[in-house]
Design a protein around this motif. Structure first.
Motif, short mmCIF file in Angstrom:
data_model
loop_
_atom_site.label_atom_id
_atom_site.label_comp_id
_atom_site.label_asym_id
_atom_site.label_seq_id
_atom_site.Cartn_x
_atom_site.Cartn_y
_atom_site.Cartn_z
N TYR A 217 0.83 -1.21 0.00
CA TYR A 217 0.00 0.00 0.00
C TYR A 217 0.87 1.26 0.00
O TYR A 217 0.67 2.18 -0.81
CB TYR A 217 -0.94 -0.03 1.21
N THR B 163 2.75 1.64 -3.34
CA THR B 163 1.88 2.04 -4.44
C THR B 163 1.57 3.53 -4.40
O THR B 163 1.60 4.22 -5.42
CB THR B 163 0.58 1.23 -4.43
N VAL B 164 1.28 4.05 -3.22
CA VAL B 164 0.98 5.47 -3.08
C VAL B 164 2.19 6.31 -3.48
O VAL B 164 2.07 7.31 -4.20
CB VAL B 164 0.53 5.80 -1.64
N ASN C 69 2.70 6.37 -7.17
CA ASN C 69 1.80 7.35 -7.77
C ASN C 69 2.30 8.77 -7.58
O ASN C 69 2.04 9.65 -8.41
CB ASN C 69 0.39 7.22 -7.18
N LEU D 243 1.61 15.14 0.61
CA LEU D 243 1.33 13.76 0.97
C LEU D 243 0.81 13.77 2.41
O LEU D 243 1.43 14.39 3.27
CB LEU D 243 2.60 12.91 0.87
N LEU E 104 -3.57 7.07 3.49
CA LEU E 104 -2.66 7.97 2.80
C LEU E 104 -3.42 8.72 1.71
O LEU E 104 -4.33 8.17 1.08
CB LEU E 104 -1.50 7.20 2.18
N TRP F 243 -6.01 5.84 -9.10
CA TRP F 243 -6.40 6.94 -8.22
C TRP F 243 -7.85 6.79 -7.77
O TRP F 243 -8.70 6.35 -8.53
CB TRP F 243 -6.24 8.28 -8.93
#
Length: 205
Positions: free
Chosen positions: A61, A64-65, A68, A81, A149, A172
């Motif tokens: 997780y 991945t954020v 991006n 963020l 997040l 997204w």
């Protein structure tokens, strides 16, 4: 380098920043005891002891954020963020730890100047990791608190196409109304090539 003054940070600075942000998120979850300490292991990053998760789904997780976030950072359209600590069995935030990005007016110049600024940035980023590690002294969270997040991009007339291009990369979920904090506590400022990072804590009543 950013020879045209576009406000876009160089790739080496982005890679170092993402590496430290990943460690900060793991360290934050450990310090605030969102997860049991047993799932974390102690490592060293830039000479600073940090606690990193060993849980595959949690690690995926966070990875991945940040994946991006990378195209947003490279495009100079990354605004912030957020690591939101949520109340048990709900979506109401208790605390929101924010990594706010803003363009720096300092020119990067030649490669040797960029190297020097990167070395200086690594010192500040080490201080950021240490600061995150002290958050365990804050009042204990309620049992069952979770986290979320979130990324926020910046769009302007000159950078709108860059933002849209970055958003086309990755998966997204769009948020219509982000929660509004009642107070903000600055915790640490980190200068980077073409970028400044402000770490702060947003509180909610």
């Amino acid at each position: 380098m950013d020879p045209e003054g576009t406000g876009q940070p160089p790739l080496p600075a982005v890679d170092v920043l993402l590496e430290v942000l990943e460690a900060c998120l793991h360290q934050l979850l450990h310090s605030r005891m969102v997860y049991p300490s047993e799932i974390f292991e102690r490592r060293l990053l830039h000479g600073v002891p940090v606690f990193m998760s060993r849980h595959p789904e949690l690690n995926k997780y966070i990875f991945t954020v940040l994946a991006n976030a990378k195209p947003l950072l490279l495009a100079g359209t990354m605004e912030r963020l957020e690591c939101r600590i949520l109340a048990p069995q709900g979506t109401a935030p208790i605390e929101n730890y924010v990594f706010q990005m803003s363009s720096s007016n300092v020119e990067d110049g030649a490669a040797d100047q960029l190297d020097r600024r990167l070395r200086e940035a690594e010192i500040s980023l080490r201080d950021l990791l240490v600061r995150v590690g002290t958050l365990g002294t804050r009042p204990r969270l309620p049992e069952g608190a979770t986290f979320q997040l979130a990324l926020k991009g910046r769009e302007s007339n000159s950078q709108g196409s860059a933002l849209q291009g970055a958003l086309r990369q990755g998966d997204w979920l769009v948020e219509d109304q982000p929660p509004q904090a009642t107070s903000v506590l600055p915790l640490k400022t980190v200068p980077l090539p073409s970028l400044s990072l402000q770490f702060s804590l947003e509180a909610f009543e």
